[in-house]
Scaffold this active site. Structure first.
Site, PDB file in Angstrom:
ATOM      1  CG  ASP A   1      -1.565   1.574  -3.710  1.00  0.00           C
ATOM      2  OD1 ASP A   1      -0.368   1.274  -3.926  1.00  0.00           O
ATOM      3  OD2 ASP A   1      -1.919   2.335  -2.790  1.00  0.00           O
TER       4      ASP A   1
ATOM      5  CG  ASP B   1      -6.001   3.134   0.766  1.00  0.00           C
ATOM      6  OD1 ASP B   1      -5.096   2.279   0.854  1.00  0.00           O
ATOM      7  OD2 ASP B   1      -6.681   3.306  -0.272  1.00  0.00           O
TER       8      ASP B   1
ATOM      9  CG  ASP C   1      -1.669   1.264   1.432  1.00  0.00           C
ATOM     10  OD1 ASP C   1      -1.941   1.940   0.426  1.00  0.00           O
ATOM     11  OD2 ASP C   1      -2.001   1.592   2.595  1.00  0.00           O
TER      12      ASP C   1
ATOM     13  CD  GLU D   1     -10.384 -19.500 -11.738  1.00  0.00           C
ATOM     14  OE1 GLU D   1     -10.587 -19.699 -10.529  1.00  0.00           O
ATOM     15  OE2 GLU D   1     -11.174 -18.847 -12.446  1.00  0.00           O
TER      16      GLU D   1
ATOM     17  CG  ASP E   1     -12.331 -15.127 -12.843  1.00  0.00           C
ATOM     18  OD1 ASP E   1     -11.733 -15.757 -11.958  1.00  0.00           O
ATOM     19  OD2 ASP E   1     -13.521 -14.741 -12.732  1.00  0.00           O
TER      20      ASP E   1
END
Length: 518
Positions: A42, A38, A34, A272, A211
């Site tokens: 990211d 927060d 991060d 996947e 996915d």
């Protein structure tokens, strides 16, 4: 592309595609690093940690979804496929990350999520607003049977796979109700997703992890399954379901492949895909379809020489080996937890990285992280409703220091880290020559020096796996007794300290070793 050619030449002097022997590191973006305090990882945070990944010795990064999303399923409910959620940064941050990763000789693979969208996607919002809107035909809406849903299909996340809307019709969602399934019979859906792939390829990504690659196509007529606990039976009994692994998905993947092949460079797609047999799984990697498919049969195999050898022998090329990811319990815990689980995880790392083919490393496995035991009140995963939540394998990375959040963030991490991880930080393990991190670093360096040739099984006592790939020999003792393995060459690496008696390596239980085979 000229990027990465020096590393590729080291890895594969035969000139084969980079992905056939690559080690790809999965970054669960929310939990890696991060940058703004927060508590959520990211894209700038990943950029800051690129030197760590380059030093580790991996070849590419796979990033989980960072697109705009309401986060009902932590990014796998995508509201806009061509942008970055402000939680993770900006589109400019994505460009910068791709460019800087390439400067470190690291390729970038991003998630494509084609089975469903978010219920906040503009298409679905239009479909809800007007039953006659063309957007409704892009999803699977049906009339119910009496007062009930159209059929008996169940959501992977629990409960029925159908939700009723105010006009009385029902829409299909094989996952969360906030993830309505797209109708891939509609050509507009196919055109949209092929354009999405082009958008990210134009930005410079090197490929996609697809996915739910076994989804998208449903059996004609949407027939009943005929039994309950469908997801459980699929996972444990390989039940055939009318909404997964239908033959029609392969034409979709051929379309994806045509898009990838239209770009310069060696762009790749990994499926996947959950399939009931290894033969069915192999269909996803036919020459005109996707390049790879995750070998979940290997991931699910018990700690047994016979079981693992069976999977290895029956897996097709190009092989893709994986021990953990963001959807399953970490393998330190699956292998028994505690010292036993850690010993087995260290040995499994050498087994996996010695096998010919590519390997995927899930962030934190190189630290030997176990599954985190989180209290109910902090768990966030929608799948926890059915008793197998995934939060424990998604706890943020421990980087440094002696107290949470261990350098992951300057604020409070979105999931709490166990205080006991103070000895498992990157900082602590870097300073320990015998750590799991240094085992991975050494293994990846040695792997690169030994080209990935075909596997050759060698003789070994019961309960062991012994094989070679070219000049790299590997022995793993999965039994409960010490084993002596003939190894004609110098020892390169072992998961635990071992002895040598003449030309034999003496391997205690749950131990692996590599040697240079002349």
């Amino acid at each position: 592309m000229t990027r990465g050619t020096e590393r590729d030449a080291e890895r594969d002097p035969t000139g084969e595609s980079w992905w056939r022997s690559a080690v790809i590191y999965q970054v669960y973006v929310r939990s890696f690093a991060d940058s703004d305090g927060d508590g959520v990882g990211d894209l700038p945070g990943i950029r800051e940690r690129l030197p760590y990944l380059a030093e580790l010795g991996v070849d590419a990064l796979w990033l989980t979804p960072f697109y705009p999303s309401p986060m009902a399923d932590f990014g796998y409910d995508v509201a806009d496929h061509r942008d970055v959620d402000p939680l993770f940064g900006t589109l400019e941050d994505a460009r910068a990350l791709i460019k800087e990763a390439h400067a470190h000789d690291l390729r970038i693979i991003v998630d494509a999520v084609p089975n469903h969208t978010s219920d906040r996607h503009p298409w679905f919002q239009a479909a809800l607003a007007d039953p006659a809107a063309p957007e409704r035909a892009r999803y699977i809406f049906r009339e119910g049977r009496g007062d009930g849903p159209p059929n008996d299909w169940e959501s992977v996340f629990d409960g029925p796979a159908w939700t009723r809307v105010p006009d009385g019709s029902w829409y299909l969602h094989l996952f969360d109700p906030a993830q309505p399934d797209l109708d891939w019979e509609n050509p507009e859906v196919r055109e949209e997703f092929e354009d999405v792939l082009r958008f990210w390829l134009d930005l410079g990504v090197d490929g996609f992890r697809v996915d739910v690659a076994h989804g998208m196509v449903k059996a004609p007529g949407l027939p009943d399954v005929g039994f309950t606990a469908q997801s459980e039976k699929r996972r444990h009994e390989d039940a055939v379901l009318p909404y997964f692994d239908q033959d029609g998905v392969h034409e979709i993947h051929r379309g994806f492949r045509r898009v990838l092949d239209s770009y310069e460079g060696d762009r790749v797609a990994v499926a996947e895909a959950q399939a009931p047999t290894l033969e069915r799984l192999a269909a996803y990697t036919r020459p005109d379809e996707l390049h790879q498919a995750f070998n979940f049969h290997y991931l699910k195999a018990p700690w047994s020489a016979a079981a693992l050898r069976d999977v290895v022998e029956n897996s097709t090329t190009p092989a893709t080996w994986v021990l953990s990811n963001h959807d399953v319990r970490r393998h330190v815990t699956r292998y028994g937890g505690g010292e036993t689980g850690l010993r087995r995880a260290r040995a499994a790392a050498l087994l996996t990285l010695a096998l010919p083919g590519s390997a995927y490393v899930y962030q934190g496995e190189e630290l030997g992280l176990p599954e985190a035991d989180l209290p109910e009140e902090v768990q966030r995963d929608p799948r926890r409703k059915r008793g197998d939540g995934r939060d424990g394998c998604r706890v943020p990375m421990p980087w440094e220091g002696t107290e949470p959040p261990f350098g992951f963030t300057s604020g409070r991490s979105w999931l709490p880290q166990p205080p006991g991880w103070r000895d498992l930080t990157v900082e602590a393990e870097s300073a320990d020559p015998g750590s799991v991190l240094n085992l991975y670093r050494q293994a990846l360096r040695i792997r690169r020096a030994h080209p990935a040739l075909d596997l050759e099984w060698l003789q070994g006592p019961p309960g062991t796996l012994v094989f070679a790939r070219g000049t790299l020999g590997c022995a793993v003792n999965l039994g409960d007794r010490t084993a002596r393995i003939a190894a004609y060459g110098p020892l390169l690496l072992s998961s635990e300290p071992i002895d040598r008696e003449g030309d034999c390596l003496v391997l205690p239980p749950d131990t692996a070793a590599w040697w240079h085979r002349h």
